[in-house]
Design an enzyme around this catalytic site. Structure first.
Site, short mmCIF file in Angstrom:
data_model
loop_
_atom_site.label_atom_id
_atom_site.label_comp_id
_atom_site.label_asym_id
_atom_site.label_seq_id
_atom_site.Cartn_x
_atom_site.Cartn_y
_atom_site.Cartn_z
CG PHE A 36 -0.37 0.50 2.49
CD1 PHE A 36 -0.62 1.79 2.94
CD2 PHE A 36 0.41 -0.34 3.28
CE1 PHE A 36 -0.10 2.25 4.14
CE2 PHE A 36 0.93 0.11 4.48
CZ PHE A 36 0.68 1.41 4.91
CE LYS A 37 3.54 1.42 4.74
NZ LYS A 37 4.78 1.18 5.44
#
Length: 492
Positions: A111-112
């Site tokens: 998700f980063k």
């Protein structure tokens, strides 16, 4: 719109300055002086847009110095064919009340990417707006995913270097290889003897070292951050909560204005804090379900009002959440209290004695908005197996933690529409996922990627394909006391 430090509200800077600096000089975190409001009519309009349009709309409300044309260019560059799903952040519904928001379709399968594909564009533009002539070194402490995502985002970006520290033996085999094999002439990676909190504390101390800053400045460098302490990293994360709400509405599962809960695997508190800001903006969010592993400092804090890091550090199968100092909680404390003196005293107490306590008023606001829970490694594995066998959906160890806490939450709210925020591809933690499915997982993580694909009939994500065949460029390890020397050597 101006931004100021959580520890000194009189210190105000522009959005560009906040992004360039990353951390305030007093060690505080930059927060906006006001939270822009979004109406239901605005959200209806967002429902008609794709992810890129939603990103431009939401971010523009916080970035008055950036025109729409600029933001569109950044969004198109950040969210393009580097994502393997046209939706960018697709929603997978497991039943009528539950959606899984998949935030791992970017170039590092975590998700980063949602923020760190955007941050380099915001940062380089901000440098120009601030008239900064020096070059910037991005300094990152990572518990696994942030490091690779930041390296990927900043690789070969002109006028920058990036140095990532990660805990030695504290990340998965796949995460480690992703960082060790990173390409780019301006990148560096070092393991640190210790855990993530040691690495994060070391980075914070480096930022606070004024003598180091002067030495680096004389050489034409200054330091900034790509961790979620940087507002330019946090802001793009607000977008996907609005996007998820729109997708839930568009699916017909809730009506416009209906309340939606979000369950977030939580370590450093940045991801769930972005949801808090979305709620403060007017998104109809009910409870923010804060899901922890056995490093359950946040669960205890929500229950008793005392944050206490003085406890055993546990290495779990959800390593990106193996954190005892949740840095972004500082922003929540300021958002609720509006008191910079109080926040500064809490952070001083955390640094000196390892704990602080909030008032009953603050505790009450948190209880009204948050639900905290945690689960063990065994519960995580059991959940992965049960969801896969029952619903045919495979999730990683961090997403499973959130799913388990949702089950606990639904003992009280059984039909609450809820989004589970999925933070990583199961292939990033294939050893633990295979073990959860009852398969042998004794081989190195890279060998298990193909086995997981064969076991579950899923395609290996392209960024992880052939990972073990790439050149290992960064195998160094340093003592936590020598992180400053490592930075100076990197910028020599």
């Amino acid at each position: 719109m101006k931004y100021f430090s959580t520890r000194n509200s009189s210190y105000k800077v522009s959005a560009a300055e906040a992004i360039v600096k990353g951390l305030a000089p007093d060690g505080g975190l930059f927060v906006p002086e006001s939270v822009p409001q979004v109406s239901l009519e605005d959200i209806k309009a967002l429902c008609e847009m794709d992810y890129r349009g939603r990103a431009v709309d939401i971010m523009s409300r916080y970035l008055e110095e950036f025109d729409t044309e600029e933001l569109w260019s950044y969004v198109n560059a950040a969210y393009g064919d580097n994502f393997d799903d046209a939706a960018i952040a697709p929603m997978h519904f497991t039943d009528d009340n539950t959606g899984v928001l998949e935030l791992w379709h970017g170039p590092t399968c975590a998700f980063k990417d949602m923020a760190l594909q955007m941050l380099p564009h915001l940062l380089t533009a901000s440098l120009k707006k601030c008239g900064e002539k020096r070059k910037v070194c991005i300094l990152v402490a990572t518990s696994g995913d942030t490091g690779k995502a930041a390296l990927e985002g900043f690789a070969d970006v002109e006028g920058t270097k990036i140095l990532v520290f990660y805990p030695h033996n504290g990340v998965s085999d796949v995460q480690k290889l992703q960082m060790m094999t990173q390409s780019g002439s301006n990148v560096g990676v070092s393991a640190v003897y210790g855990n993530f909190d040691d690495a994060q504390t070391g980075v914070k101390n480096i930022f606070a070292d004024k003598e180091l800053a002067e030495r680096l400045s004389a050489r034409g460098w200054f330091l900034s951050s790509a961790n979620s302490i940087n507002w330019g990293r946090l802001l793009p994360q607000i977008v996907y909560y609005f996007s998820a709400y729109c997708d839930f509405v568009n699916s017909g599962r809730i009506k416009m204005g209906g309340v939606l809960d979000f369950a977030v695997p939580t370590g450093n508190f940045g991801n769930i804090l972005a949801c808090w800001y979305a709620k403060k903006m007017g998104l109809p969010v009910g409870r923010l379900i804060c899901a922890s592993n056995e490093n359950n400092v946040l669960t205890d804090f929500f229950a008793c009002g005392e944050y206490n890091k003085n406890r055993p550090f546990r290495c779990t199968i959800s390593p990106s959440m193996d954190i005892l100092v949740s840095s972004n909680l500082e922003r929540l404390l300021y958002s609720i209290s509006g008191d910079d003196v109080f926040v500064a005293s809490c952070m001083k107490s955390l640094n000196t004695v390892g704990s602080y306590r909030v008032s009953e008023e603050i505790k009450s606001v948190i209880a009204e908005n948050f639900f905290g829970g945690f689960c063990t490694d065994e519960e995580t594995k059991e959940l992965i197996r049960r969801i896969y066998e029952g619903k045919g959906y495979l999730m990683d160890t961090h997403t499973a933690v959130a799913c388990k806490v949702v089950e606990d939450y639904r003992r009280v709210n059984p039909t609450a529409p809820t989004v589970i925020v999925s933070t990583a591809s199961p292939f990033k933690f294939c050893d633990s996922v295979l073990s959860a499915l009852g398969e042998d997982s004794s081989a190195p993580g890279t060998e298990l990627i193909e086995k997981l694909s064969e076991t579950c009939g899923l395609k290996v994500p392209y960024p992880l394909f052939g990972l073990d065949k790439r050149e290992k460029r960064f195998e160094g390890v340093c003592e936590k006391e020598k992180m400053t020397k490592t930075v100076e050597g990197f910028l020599a």
